[in-house]
Design an enzyme around this catalytic site. Structure first.
Site, PDB file in Angstrom:
ATOM      1  N   ASN A 193      51.002-106.307  12.198  1.00  0.00           N
ATOM      2  CA  ASN A 193      50.212-107.377  12.784  1.00  0.00           C
ATOM      3  C   ASN A 193      49.656-108.233  11.662  1.00  0.00           C
ATOM      4  O   ASN A 193      49.577-107.793  10.513  1.00  0.00           O
ATOM      5  CB  ASN A 193      49.078-106.811  13.647  1.00  0.00           C
ATOM      6  CG  ASN A 193      48.478-107.842  14.576  1.00  0.00           C
ATOM      7  OD1 ASN A 193      47.629-108.625  14.184  1.00  0.00           O
ATOM      8  ND2 ASN A 193      48.937-107.848  15.829  1.00  0.00           N
ATOM      9  N   HIS A 483      41.473-115.798  22.490  1.00  0.00           N
ATOM     10  CA  HIS A 483      42.558-114.939  22.021  1.00  0.00           C
ATOM     11  C   HIS A 483      42.158-114.294  20.689  1.00  0.00           C
ATOM     12  O   HIS A 483      41.447-114.896  19.886  1.00  0.00           O
ATOM     13  CB  HIS A 483      43.840-115.744  21.838  1.00  0.00           C
ATOM     14  CG  HIS A 483      44.529-116.038  23.133  1.00  0.00           C
ATOM     15  ND1 HIS A 483      45.882-115.851  23.308  1.00  0.00           N
ATOM     16  CD2 HIS A 483      44.049-116.491  24.315  1.00  0.00           C
ATOM     17  CE1 HIS A 483      46.206-116.185  24.550  1.00  0.00           C
ATOM     18  NE2 HIS A 483      45.114-116.585  25.181  1.00  0.00           N
ATOM     19  N   GLU A 502      42.718-112.851  25.771  1.00  0.00           N
ATOM     20  CA  GLU A 502      43.987-112.187  25.475  1.00  0.00           C
ATOM     21  C   GLU A 502      43.652-110.746  25.115  1.00  0.00           C
ATOM     22  O   GLU A 502      43.711-109.869  25.942  1.00  0.00           O
ATOM     23  CB  GLU A 502      44.712-112.894  24.334  1.00  0.00           C
ATOM     24  CG  GLU A 502      46.048-112.264  24.011  1.00  0.00           C
ATOM     25  CD  GLU A 502      46.586-112.739  22.679  1.00  0.00           C
ATOM     26  OE1 GLU A 502      47.804-112.905  22.577  1.00  0.00           O
ATOM     27  OE2 GLU A 502      45.796-112.940  21.741  1.00  0.00           O
ATOM     28  N   GLU A 508      53.663-113.116  24.160  1.00  0.00           N
ATOM     29  CA  GLU A 508      54.198-113.642  22.905  1.00  0.00           C
ATOM     30  C   GLU A 508      55.024-112.598  22.153  1.00  0.00           C
ATOM     31  O   GLU A 508      55.991-112.934  21.455  1.00  0.00           O
ATOM     32  CB  GLU A 508      53.066-114.160  22.024  1.00  0.00           C
ATOM     33  CG  GLU A 508      52.059-113.103  21.604  1.00  0.00           C
ATOM     34  CD  GLU A 508      50.875-113.683  20.856  1.00  0.00           C
ATOM     35  OE1 GLU A 508      50.916-114.878  20.545  1.00  0.00           O
ATOM     36  OE2 GLU A 508      49.914-112.941  20.590  1.00  0.00           O
TER      37      GLU A 508
END
Length: 713
Positions: A193, A483, A502, A508
């Site tokens: 991430n 988000h 989110e 996504e």
């Protein structure tokens, strides 16, 4: 001898308190509280006589303090209460929510320090919430949390649906395993991430969903996360005890508090029926009522946007490839050469506005409209965006007028690049700018490592920032869709302009290599316990290489599954995320997205099993229309639906959007069929869902004469 016995009994009662009980209104749940012989607060929880939480300790340790608030307590007094009300949310899965609980509060004093602490328990039919309260007192004013020692002792090696504990992201695929297997699976579960900070080989995040061998569904989370660090859970896998693990700040401290003070609620939901977990509104009920006196400006929205084409790599956020560094106010974008891949151009955005207008969508979101995207990420840059200056190819005035002429609202986008200090400096200017141009909602983003450097996304300081932005937005009558912010904990009851978050692995990631096909059967039991998710569903083209030849990702879903998400993944803010061109290829299926409601009078969970399937029926607000959605896991199955929730004596027509017999999320995702039936409240339907598939049903009241042309169920 008699005096000695009386003295002994007095010591026993003061140091090892006889357990005091609290029951749920329906009597199925029972909590027992006591002090150990060391004066340690201890609680237990039972469901229909089965142990859910075995004896678990409660308490704190403060920084630079020689007397942890974990032992040495005596009970000053206890209080019992009950409460029953029905309140109306501004938006939600139903138009009325019942808040019914029994309460038990224990007032403790630590003998050595004379410090006071209250533990307040609220018991609902579906679970319990408890929090710590520190009243104003002479011996405790300012204090810093070193550790919170809240235990959740599990009664067995349960099956769990979990993601790794992380101070900076929740964007992981869920792992299904026994609690004892978490340690061995942790390394492989921590996938890449843009900002992440793991802390333990057995640390997991809330909301944590579990199932015991004897069929109990157990959920651990928190409610009303305000002015406090987000809680993770750290497992001692030798004895199956979870302990609270707060997100630290840059100094390693876990909270700066001032009496009088309350913590968030620690929540435990339990039932022998998984549907009860999804039906629960306990998380909302543990939050304060709305602080927005007139919420009439808060409107659920269905929108499209210039987003998926950037996510897939078909288009870019940045306007030019000419600069490897940008200084706002100095860099001359007018003189720069366009890269011809920029998505947020006036011409392109007008096409989205046209599509929204033609098909009845409320709004259009545009990302990459503002200067600064050339070096926005990975440079630890403070002044990264100003939130008001458009690129040369985005004519703000022209877009504004064009959208108004088409009766379409524009939705603002504020990516902060996690430069939080910069965003707070610009908030008033940015919100005034939105008011000036008629933007009533904004999607915010916090991608990357937090600035100031060393802070974490879920520390107390950042939790306060997210709420600060929401409160400030309320002053300007602006709705927030945040988000990468902290996961929701029901705070949207208090601030209903927080219309979506989110805060989990969204659609996504289907363009970043894909998510597990059963991911959407887990999210309602985990992430959505705290509030709605902007999951951005509606993808019809699963082969991402058709949009971007350099991206070989695959959307692990069928079209029918994508339609069902508009019902199963509740949100008052719903996006049709795919490109208009892909919808134009499947206009008959797209009709469901156009028709489906986004605000509800009533919701009925028909069947549910975490990781396998969720089926829900919802009645549109102020309408007789119903919508049903089913999302399925990795194995094909057939659902049997009774329509007994429909009004007696009325006739309806159901349009069923379902997987074809040969549909499969990987091999044949665009195979679907659409059928219409005549039905009433005595009707039943057996419907197949493919692996990674599902179905969606639109139900409308009809005159009997007109309904006769359709097959009867």
């Amino acid at each position: 001898m008699k005096k000695i016995l009386i003295l002994f009994l007095g010591l026993l009662l003061s140091n090892f308190t006889i357990a005091q009980n609290l029951e749920s209104p329906d009597g199925n749940l029972k909590m027992e509280f006591k002090l150990s012989d060391k004066g340690e607060p201890i609680y237990e929880l039972f469901y229909k006589e089965k142990p859910v939480i075995e004896p678990s300790k409660l308490g704190f340790e403060f920084k630079n303090d020689q007397n942890p608030m974990r032992a040495g307590f005596s009970i000053q007094q206890t209080k019992e209460d009950s409460f029953d009300e029905t309140w109306e949310p501004v938006w939600g899965e139903e138009s009325e929510i019942r808040n019914h609980y029994n309460e038990f509060s224990v007032y403790l004093v630590q003998k050595e320090t004379e410090r006071e602490m209250i533990i307040r328990f609220r018991m609902y039919n579906e679970g319990i919430g408890f929090r710590y309260e520190f009243p104003k007192q002479e011996n405790l004013g300012h204090f810093v949390i070193k550790e919170e020692y809240t235990q959740f002792a599990m009664s067995g090696d349960h099956t769990a649906w979990w993601i790794p504990g992380d101070y900076d992201t929740q964007e992981y695929d869920y792992i299904e395993s026994k609690l004892s297997e978490i340690r061995g699976l942790m390394t492989s579960s921590v996938t890449e991430n843009l900002s992440q900070t793991s802390f333990s080989d057995t640390g997991v995040q809330t909301s944590l969903m579990m199932k015991s061998e004897d069929g109990l569904y157990i959920n651990l989370h928190e409610a009303a996360l305000i002015d406090y660090a987000a809680m993770h859970l750290n497992l001692n896998d030798e004895n199956m005890i979870f302990e609270s693990w707060l997100t630290p700040d840059v100094n390693g401290d876990k909270g700066y508090l001032i009496t009088p003070e309350t913590t968030p609620w620690r929540t435990i939901m339990v039932s022998d029926d998984a549907r009860d977990i999804l039906n629960s509104r306990m998380t909302y009920n543990l939050n304060e009522p709305s602080k927005i006196e007139d919420p009439s400006w808060i409107k659920p929205m269905k929108y499209i946007g210039v987003w998926w084409e950037m996510i897939t790599g078909k288009s870019s956020w940045n306007y030019t490839n000419e600069f490897n560094a940008v200084k706002l106010g100095e860099t001359d974008f007018e003189a720069a050469e366009p890269n011809n891949t920029h998505g947020a151009t006036t011409e392109n955005v007008k096409k989205y506005i046209d599509f929204a207008s033609e098909h009845g969508f409320d709004g259009v979101l545009v990302e990459g409209w503002n200067v600064g995207w050339e070096d926005w990420f990975g440079n630890s840059k403070d002044y990264v965006f100003d939130f008001v200056t458009p690129y040369p190819d985005f004519d703000l005035e022209a877009i504004t007028e064009y959208a108004k002429s088409k009766d379409v609202e524009m939705i603002m986008h504020h990516e902060t690049s996690s430069s939080v200090r910069n965003y707070e400096r610009h908030l008033d200017t940015a919100y005034k700018f939105m008011n000036e141009y008629g933007y009533n909602a904004v999607k915010t983003g916090y991608v990357g490592d937090i600035l100031p450097r060393g802070e974490n996304h879920y520390s107390q300081w950042l939790v306060n920032h997210y709420l600060y932005a929401v409160k400030k937005a309320a002053d300007y009558k602006i709705m927030i869709n945040a988000h990468e912010a902290v996961r929701p904990t029901g705070v949207a009851r208090t601030w209903p302009n927080l219309i979506a978050n989110e805060s989990a692995r969204g659609t996504e990631y289907q363009a970043f290599g894909g998510s597990k096909p059963n991911h959407v059967t887990v999210l309602p039991f985990t992430r959505q316990i705290g509030g709605p998710m902007d999951y951005t569903p509606g993808i019809f083209e699963m082969d991402i290489s058709k949009l971007n030849p350099e991206n070989n990702s695959w959307v692990n879903s069928t079209i029918a599954n994508q339609l069902a998400l508009y019902v199963t993944m509740y949100s008052p803010l719903q996006m049709a995320a795919d490109l208009p061109a892909n919808y134009e290829r499947f206009m008959d299926a797209f009709q469901f997205i156009k028709d489906v409601a986004i605000d509800w009078d009533k919701s009925i969970y028909l069947e549910a099993e975490p990781g396998d399937y969720v089926t829900v029926a919802r009645k549109a607000k102020n309408s007789s229309d119903w919508f049903v959605g089913n999302v399925n896991g990795e194995s094909g199955r057939t659902t049997e639906i009774s329509f007994d929730f429909l009004e007696k004596g009325k006739t309806y027509v159901a349009t069923v959007y379902a997987d074809a017999k040969d549909a499969h999320y990987k091999e044949n995702p665009q195979a679907y069929e659409i059928k219409k039936y005549r039905l009433n409240n005595r009707s039943e339907l057996k419907q197949y869902s493919a692996p990674g598939g599902g179905f969606a049903i639109s139900i409308k009241e009809a005159e009997k004469r007109k309904a006769r042309e359709f097959e009867k169920l």
